[in-house]
Design an enzyme around this catalytic site. Structure first.
Site, PDB file in Angstrom:
ATOM      1  N   ASP A  37     -13.730  23.685 -54.055  1.00  0.00           N
ATOM      2  CA  ASP A  37     -14.631  23.864 -52.917  1.00  0.00           C
ATOM      3  C   ASP A  37     -13.758  24.093 -51.689  1.00  0.00           C
ATOM      4  O   ASP A  37     -13.171  23.153 -51.151  1.00  0.00           O
ATOM      5  CB  ASP A  37     -15.516  22.629 -52.736  1.00  0.00           C
ATOM      6  N   LYS A 100     -11.959  30.086 -42.921  1.00  0.00           N
ATOM      7  CA  LYS A 100     -13.047  30.583 -43.768  1.00  0.00           C
ATOM      8  C   LYS A 100     -14.044  31.440 -42.976  1.00  0.00           C
ATOM      9  O   LYS A 100     -14.695  32.317 -43.531  1.00  0.00           O
ATOM     10  CB  LYS A 100     -13.758  29.394 -44.416  1.00  0.00           C
ATOM     11  N   GLU A 203     -22.412  28.131 -53.162  1.00  0.00           N
ATOM     12  CA  GLU A 203     -22.385  26.706 -52.822  1.00  0.00           C
ATOM     13  C   GLU A 203     -23.742  26.018 -53.036  1.00  0.00           C
ATOM     14  O   GLU A 203     -23.777  24.902 -53.583  1.00  0.00           O
ATOM     15  CB  GLU A 203     -21.895  26.528 -51.380  1.00  0.00           C
ATOM     16  N   ASP A 225     -27.210  22.196 -46.009  1.00  0.00           N
ATOM     17  CA  ASP A 225     -25.759  21.971 -46.028  1.00  0.00           C
ATOM     18  C   ASP A 225     -25.266  21.891 -44.588  1.00  0.00           C
ATOM     19  O   ASP A 225     -25.164  22.906 -43.892  1.00  0.00           O
ATOM     20  CB  ASP A 225     -25.075  23.117 -46.781  1.00  0.00           C
TER      21      ASP A 225
END
Length: 442
Positions: A37, A100, A203, A225
């Site tokens: 992850d 990211k 995800e 999330d």
């Protein structure tokens, strides 16, 4: 003929018996495929253990199950994770985080300039791609996928040290809204770390697997999330073991860092009011930021916490007060209640519901039609946020899995499947929805 059939039956029975005895009495093989992850703020690595069917999230030498997604460059080394964060305040221009956000994206010059303004390190535009300018004993540029590769390499080494085997294969998760280019550049980062990626999994799907939703009869799953830097809300539809993303929305400028920043601003002003001198020393700001972050975490479990921070206040960079006397070190103390924390962040918490309402509207569902609400990301531990979601839906969200580790747990299950580990699991099959676009709030 019947004798041959009987013999074949005996052989099959013997093979099953041997397999059963092997499962019971022989040590299970070491997992060879890891689940990764690579988060915006934190990242984790996990494995699915053959035989027991247990998922283990691998910790570092200090027992921490996630590492900060930061990489710091010095004259002599490239440091990743906690070691990088330790240098962040003294080496801000060479400590890169949030890579990211940039990986695999093509930027218009003005958009990249606007994005990079929020960071202490320098972001440059190379033919539409973002790169980070590093100045140590010489100046050079590194790509977002290189930053990702250093984090993935660190996690690979953590797994190899813990398992005692060489790791060359992995499954990795990406945000559901990542396009083909972003996914390919994420795979490229893994390749730079010496890893072959067997599957890229979304995800939200990984989180749903962590909650075991790939094995039960649910149809509409809402995944909220909320991590350190971003909010992502996904509406999944599951039928026959296949996951289809119906709608996505989020806020890429909302997360735990923002909640901490509100508390830091409050305590900084308290220091100025109490001692008559603003915070200027980097060491003071660093200590107060650490204390605020710890207070935020403790407030998820306790109604109030006390912050105690030794400070060395300077007046405009001088070690003397306006009267000319040397200022002795002081101890700043403050009681922070959960109510105060919620009040400071109330407007930010309310922003969470906007993308939730959007995905329901775009998915053509009423909130009563949602079978499961899954929470992912450490910020969903905050009691006010859980209360906000449960009040909106009229039912409690599923909190049976550690939200910090939900994605890596699901990715590790998928890694076990790809490695052919026993006991067999149902694989997550994602139906690509190429016409889907993420609605972003800010």
């Amino acid at each position: 003929m019947s004798g041959e059939i009987s013999m074949i039956g005996s052989v099959i029975l013997a093979l099953f018996l041997a397999g059963y005895l092997g499962q019971q009495y022989l040590p299970p093989p070491k997992p060879k495929v890891i689940g990764l992850d690579l988060g915006t703020t934190f990242c984790s690595v996990g494995v699915f253990h053959p035989g027991s069917g247990e998922v283990e999230v691998i910790a570092d030498e200090e027992g921490r199950k996630s590492i900060p997604s930061a990489v710091s460059f010095t004259n002599t080394a490239v440091l990743a994770g906690h070691e990088a964060v330790d240098l962040a305040d003294n080496n801000p221009q060479n400590t890169v985080y949030d890579a990211k956000r940039f990986i695999g994206k093509i930027f218009e010059p003005e958009v990249l300039e606007q994005e990079s303004a929020r960071y202490p390190f320098k972001v440059i535009n190379k033919n539409g791609n973002a790169e980070f300018l590093i100045s140590t004993n010489h100046t050079f540029a590194v790509s977002p996928e290189f930053i990702g590769s250093r984090l993935l390499l660190k996690m690979r080494k953590m797994a190899e040290r813990h398992l005692g085997v060489l790791i060359q294969k992995a499954v990795i998760s990406v945000p559901a809204e990542f396009d083909e280019r972003q996914r390919n550049y994420t795979v490229k980062a893994a390749n730079l770390a010496g890893l072959e990626i067997l599957r890229v999994i979304n995800e939200p799907t990984a989180a749903a697997m962590a909650y075991g939703l790939h094995k039960v009869d649910v149809f509409n799953v809402l995944v909220v999330d909320l991590g350190g830097g971003t909010l992502d809300v996904s509406l999944l539809n599951k039928q026959g073991g296949m996951f289809f993303t119906r709608a996505m929305a989020g806020n890429n400028k909302l997360g735990g860092q923002d909640f901490s920043q509100r508390l830091l601003q409050y305590t900084t002003e308290r220091v100025r009011q109490e001692f008559g001198i603003p915070l200027t020393l980097k060491e003071d700001i660093h200590r107060l930021r650490q204390a605020v972050e710890a207070a935020k975490l403790n407030l998820t479990l306790q109604p109030s916490v006390t912050i105690r921070v030794p400070l060395h206040l300077h007046n405009h960079g001088s070690s003397e007060t306006p009267e000319g006397a040397t200022l002795a070190p002081v101890l700043f103390q403050a009681v922070i209640t959960r109510e105060l924390f919620e009040e400071l962040n109330d407007d930010l918490f309310q922003k969470i519901l906007a993308p939730v309402k959007t995905v329901l509207a775009e998915g053509h569902l009423e909130k009563e039609d949602v079978d499961e609400i899954v929470l992912v990301g450490g910020s969903t531990r905050i009691p006010r946020i859980r209360r906000l979601i449960s009040e909106y839906f009229g039912k409690e969200p599923n909190t049976s899995v550690d939200p910090d580790l939900a994605v890596v747990t699901g990715v590790a299950i998928q890694a076990g499947i790809m490695g052919g580990s026993w006991p067999l699991q149902v694989s997550a099959i994602e139906i690509p929805n190429k016409h889907l676009h993420k609605t972003n709030f800010s």
